[in-house]
Design an enzyme around this catalytic site. Structure first.
Site, PDB file in Angstrom:
ATOM      1  N   ASP A   1      43.116  45.880  55.198  1.00 23.72           N
ATOM      2  CA  ASP A   1      43.392  44.514  55.661  1.00 23.72           C
ATOM      3  C   ASP A   1      42.991  44.409  57.129  1.00 23.72           C
ATOM      4  OD1 ASP A   1      44.317  41.997  56.199  1.00 23.72           O
ATOM      5  OD2 ASP A   1      46.426  42.571  56.304  1.00 23.72           O
ATOM      6  N   SER A   2      41.831  43.837  57.370  1.00 19.24           N
ATOM      7  CA  SER A   2      41.322  43.686  58.727  1.00 19.24           C
ATOM      8  C   SER A   2      40.515  42.403  58.820  1.00 19.24           C
ATOM      9  CB  SER A   2      40.443  44.875  59.122  1.00 19.24           C
ATOM     10  OG  SER A   2      39.792  44.639  60.360  1.00 19.24           O
TER      11      SER A   2
ATOM     12  N   ASN B   1      38.003  42.130  60.516  1.00 13.76           N
ATOM     13  CA  ASN B   1      36.597  42.525  60.534  1.00 13.76           C
ATOM     14  C   ASN B   1      35.961  42.413  59.155  1.00 13.76           C
ATOM     15  OD1 ASN B   1      36.381  43.342  63.335  1.00 13.76           O
ATOM     16  ND2 ASN B   1      37.581  45.160  62.818  1.00 13.76           N
TER      17      ASN B   1
ATOM     18  N   ASP C   1      41.226  27.003  54.984  1.00 15.66           N
ATOM     19  CA  ASP C   1      42.111  25.876  55.293  1.00 15.66           C
ATOM     20  C   ASP C   1      41.429  24.758  56.065  1.00 15.66           C
ATOM     21  OD1 ASP C   1      41.771  27.281  57.616  1.00 15.66           O
ATOM     22  OD2 ASP C   1      43.871  27.206  58.235  1.00 15.66           O
TER      23      ASP C   1
ATOM     24  N   ARG D   1      34.365  26.271  71.696  1.00 20.07           N
ATOM     25  CA  ARG D   1      35.317  26.790  72.666  1.00 20.07           C
ATOM     26  C   ARG D   1      34.541  27.173  73.930  1.00 20.07           C
ATOM     27  NH1 ARG D   1      38.069  24.529  69.617  1.00 20.07           N
ATOM     28  NH2 ARG D   1      39.925  25.274  68.486  1.00 20.07           N
TER      29      ARG D   1
ATOM     30  N   ASP E   1      36.330  36.205  65.812  1.00 16.30           N
ATOM     31  CA  ASP E   1      35.378  35.119  66.025  1.00 16.30           C
ATOM     32  C   ASP E   1      34.762  35.189  67.419  1.00 16.30           C
ATOM     33  OD1 ASP E   1      37.812  34.594  67.184  1.00 16.30           O
ATOM     34  OD2 ASP E   1      38.030  32.580  66.354  1.00 16.30           O
TER      35      ASP E   1
ATOM     36  N   ILE F   1      46.976  31.669  63.042  1.00 15.27           N
ATOM     37  CA  ILE F   1      47.134  32.468  64.260  1.00 15.27           C
ATOM     38  C   ILE F   1      47.182  31.583  65.491  1.00 15.27           C
ATOM     39  CG2 ILE F   1      46.012  34.213  65.700  1.00 15.27           C
ATOM     40  CD1 ILE F   1      44.945  35.507  63.195  1.00 15.27           C
TER      41      ILE F   1
ATOM     42  N   GLY G   1      51.527  31.837  72.979  1.00 13.82           N
ATOM     43  CA  GLY G   1      50.731  32.788  73.756  1.00 13.82           C
ATOM     44  C   GLY G   1      49.333  33.013  73.225  1.00 13.82           C
TER      45      GLY G   1
ATOM     46  N   GLU H   1      46.535  33.010  75.935  1.00 20.26           N
ATOM     47  CA  GLU H   1      46.576  34.208  76.782  1.00 20.26           C
ATOM     48  C   GLU H   1      45.963  35.406  76.059  1.00 20.26           C
ATOM     49  OE1 GLU H   1      49.030  32.135  76.347  1.00 20.26           O
ATOM     50  OE2 GLU H   1      49.158  31.249  78.354  1.00 20.26           O
TER      51      GLU H   1
END
Length: 331
Positions: A142-143, A145, A165, A193, A259, A289, A294, A297
């Site tokens: 489970d990663s 990557n 989603d 971004r 990402d 996520i 936070g 940060e």
């Protein structure tokens, strides 16, 4: 007699001038007639050529019979089966979609019920003799990557990386694919971004990560997130084999920033910025996520850590945005 001679002389001169002016007038008229005739001849020739050209049967529009000219969807998912079903049902109807690869990293394999439903949906949505292939890429670990692991049986060069989603209209996806075809080495996506130098540090070696509102405020961006982006399939291999392993290890340990890692990889390979495509996004999920406290940060920490690994900042900022002018009134 002298008066008579003078009158004869004046009369002769008048006739001479009249004759000369008449000849000149005739010459001018002849010249004008020649010009008019030549012009009419040229126009008639052009018109006949245009008519002949216009009557020719236009060539049929190009059809994407070669699957390499279409694109594949690589969808990341995690225990959100209703969202997965909704996304697959939507994207299966996109015209140039060749295949869907579902990145599966759950401990249990997909159930027979889920498999049956998804295959039925894909088959029912296929049109004009086009059958979208549906495949599950099962991972033991489970990663995050896993979403960028190389896919051996991937038949298209173009990959549309998408989360389960988020939904975009097929028209937007197809337009983004056209944009990607004009620059197939770069990333083309819907979610921009930005990064910038942290002025509080003062040395120019520290950076900040900025979300959507930073992009909106500054009008610039340096990344497009892989939750909705096109890129070339070759970057799967580069991500797994060529990118510094410390970045992949960091992504696995912290469950974040895969990402950003892909944006760094592509920018480092091309030296060029990504391309942001304007599109309407529909968020069908409620958590993720990015909703955790936070988040900004932690993303800033990723940007600085990855820049240190690359020994510099490969991301390139830009203010270019691709807009489909067919769907707007003013552009």
């Amino acid at each position: 007699m002298r008066g008579s001679c003078w009158w004869n002389r004046r009369t002769e001169q008048r006739f001479r001038h009249l004759a000369i002016s008449t000849v000149k007038s005739v010459k001018i008229k002849i010249l004008l007639c020649c010009c008019v005739a030549f012009t009419l001849l040229a126009l008639s020739t052009s018109a006949s050529s245009f008519v002949l050209w216009n009557n020719q049967t236009p060539p049929p529009p190009p059809r994407f019979l070669d699957s390499r000219k279409g694109y594949s969807i690589v969808m990341n998912t995690w225990k959100r089966y209703d969202l997965l079903k909704q996304s697959i049902k939507h994207y299966s109807s996109c015209p140039r979609l060749d295949s869907v690869h579902i990145v599966w990293s759950e401990p249990d394999p997909p159930s027979d019920v889920l498999l049956k439903y998804l295959h039925h949906v894909v088959k029912s949505k296929s049109k004009n003799g086009r059958l979208v292939k549906l495949k599950f890429d099962i991972n033991k670990e489970d990663s995050l990557n896993n979403r960028f692991k190389e896919i051996k049986d991937l038949e298209t060069d173009a990959v549309f990386s998408i989360d389960d989603d988020v939904i975009f209209p097929c028209s937007s996806v197809e337009f983004a694919f056209d944009v990607w075809q004009s620059a197939p080495d770069t990333m083309v996506g819907f979610v921009p971004r930005v990064h910038w130098v942290d002025s509080l540090e003062g040395n120019g070696n520290k950076f900040r990560y900025g979300g959507w509102w930073s992009v909106w405020w500054t009008g610039t961006y340096s990344m497009v997130l892989s939750k909705a982006a096109f890129f070339h399939k070759k970057y799967f291999n580069l991500y797994t084999t060529e990118m510094p392993s410390s970045i992949r290890e960091y992504v696995t340990k912290n469950r974040n920033c895969e990402d950003i890692a892909m944006s760094f990889l592509v920018a480092n390979a091309t030296g060029a910025p990504p391309i942001w495509v304007k599109g309407k996004i529909f968020e069908i999920g409620s958590t993720g996520i990015s909703s955790l406290g936070g988040h900004s940060e932690r993303r800033t920490e990723c940007v600085n850590r990855f820049a240190a690994v690359y020994r510099g900042m490969p991301l390139v900022s830009t203010s270019v945005k691709a807009v489909d002018s067919r769907n707007i009134w003013f552009w």
